[in-house]
Scaffold this active site. Structure first.
Site, PDB file in Angstrom:
ATOM      1  N   CYS A 109       0.845  -1.205  -0.236  1.00  0.00           N
ATOM      2  CA  CYS A 109      -0.221   0.052  -0.053  1.00  0.00           C
ATOM      3  C   CYS A 109       1.071   1.099   0.366  1.00  0.00           C
ATOM      4  O   CYS A 109       1.276   1.531   1.552  1.00  0.00           O
ATOM      5  CB  CYS A 109      -0.851   0.230   0.694  1.00  0.00           C
ATOM      6  SG  CYS A 109      -2.150   1.629   1.431  1.00  0.00           S
ATOM      7  N   CYS A 160      -0.375   4.156   2.202  1.00  0.00           N
ATOM      8  CA  CYS A 160      -0.041   3.872   3.657  1.00  0.00           C
ATOM      9  C   CYS A 160       1.148   4.199   4.148  1.00  0.00           C
ATOM     10  O   CYS A 160       1.635   4.603   4.899  1.00  0.00           O
ATOM     11  CB  CYS A 160       0.006   2.664   4.123  1.00  0.00           C
ATOM     12  SG  CYS A 160      -2.469   1.690   3.334  1.00  0.00           S
ATOM     13  N   ASP A 161       1.476   3.896   3.173  1.00  0.00           N
ATOM     14  CA  ASP A 161       3.646   3.308   3.881  1.00  0.00           C
ATOM     15  C   ASP A 161       4.078   4.451   2.290  1.00  0.00           C
ATOM     16  O   ASP A 161       6.091   4.771   3.334  1.00  0.00           O
ATOM     17  CB  ASP A 161       4.052   2.127   3.805  1.00  0.00           C
ATOM     18  CG  ASP A 161       3.238   1.026   4.488  1.00  0.00           C
ATOM     19  OD1 ASP A 161       2.884   1.724   5.875  1.00  0.00           O
ATOM     20  OD2 ASP A 161       3.043  -0.145   4.121  1.00  0.00           O
TER      21      ASP A 161
END
Length: 306
Positions: A132, A135-136
């Site tokens: 992701c 997300c990261d």
């Protein structure tokens, strides 16, 4: 044992559904075969969930979500879902340990990212291996990353990563991309992206965290070591929907098609989270789905059982 609502899956969608159900005074049970949290439980840092504490981790956020459910009255059992049946208006749910009845059911079993299957992938998951970019991506500012895949998601997430990373390699096993032409044109025009065609990742290496990969050319067999700080995998998702196919409509990839109210083609059966066909799969959207599904379930119970 009988419930107003039974929730299959203890990720953010299921936990959010349990919280809202308990606050609505619905007797509810959350079934989860593993630890609470789903995919987020394996995420080391969570900075994009509004209101989360500073330096929140996936496990700490998951545990707090579960605590809230239990505090308001949700029951939580660590059992694996086996089978679903419907007898009139009542759902019958079988697990590996027991059987339950419920007036309504929410499917929140999620979807698992498909793995490359190479050495080191699981070892470094959450330590440089991610599924992701949204997300990261922030954690790879001014670093070098590799994206594995050649479809729309791989290219779109690769371009997203160029906002942070100084260099993005996109590694694809074929000599042509699968992404639509408009997305390809944008990716090829991005000077931070370099394509590595006809290649697969043989091994992900590191020393506590990822620091390199070994790439194999599928046509020549040549092995090449590349220094990267992260690996983002986009080779698809596998929705955990097979056991529900007799009750819901699935899209061509197996995701459950639901409405904005989280209803499915079976009355009293709702869907929430990553198992649902939708644009964005994030903790915040899963939690929103769970809340909506729970409110819809409450209305269904009021209209059909009271």
């Amino acid at each position: 044992m009988s419930y107003d609502l039974l929730i299959i899956g203890g990720g953010p969608a299921g936990l959010s559904a349990g919280l809202y159900a308990s606050r609505a005074n619905l007797k509810n049970l959350i079934l989860e075969k593993g630890d609470a949290g789903g995919q987020i439980a394996s995420t080391s840092e969570v900075d994009n969930y509004p209101g989360s504490i500073k330096n929140a981790t996936g496990p700490t956020l998951s545990m707090r979500m579960k605590e809230q459910c239990v505090e308001f009255g949700s029951e939580f059992k660590k059992e694996e879902f086996i089978d679903l049946k419907k007898d009139g208006k009542i759902f019958k749910v079988k697990t590996d340990k027991d059987e339950y009845e419920a007036k309504t059911v929410i499917i929140a079993t999620g979807a698992d990212p498909k793995e490359i299957g190479c050495k080191g992938e699981r070892e470094y998951r959450g330590m440089g291996v991610s599924y992701c970019a949204t997300c990261d991506g922030f954690f790879f500012r001014d670093l070098t990353v590799a994206v594995v895949g050649g479809g729309d998601s791989a290219l779109e997430e690769g371009m997203f990563l160029t906002k942070f990373a100084k260099k993005v390699y996109i590694i694809h096993r074929r000599d042509e991309l699968r992404a639509v032409k408009s997305i390809q044109d944008k990716a090829f025009a991005n000077n931070k992206i370099e394509f590595v065609f006809d290649s697969v990742v043989e091994e992900i290496k590191g020393d506590g965290v990822v620091n390199g990969i070994t790439v194999k050319n599928v046509k020549t067999g040549e092995l090449t070591d590349m220094a990267v700080d992260g690996v983002f995998v986009y080779v698809g998702y596998k929705p955990n929907s097979a056991k529900f196919r007799d009750f819901v409509e699935l899209d061509e990839t197996g995701f459950i098609i639901g409405t904005e109210e989280m209803t499915t083609t079976t009355a009293g059966l709702f869907v929430a989270g990553d198992i649902r066909k939708k644009m964005l799969k994030q903790v915040i959207t899963a939690a929103a789905d769970g809340a909506i599904a729970s409110v819809s379930a409450e209305k269904y119970v009021a209209e059909n059982f009271e």
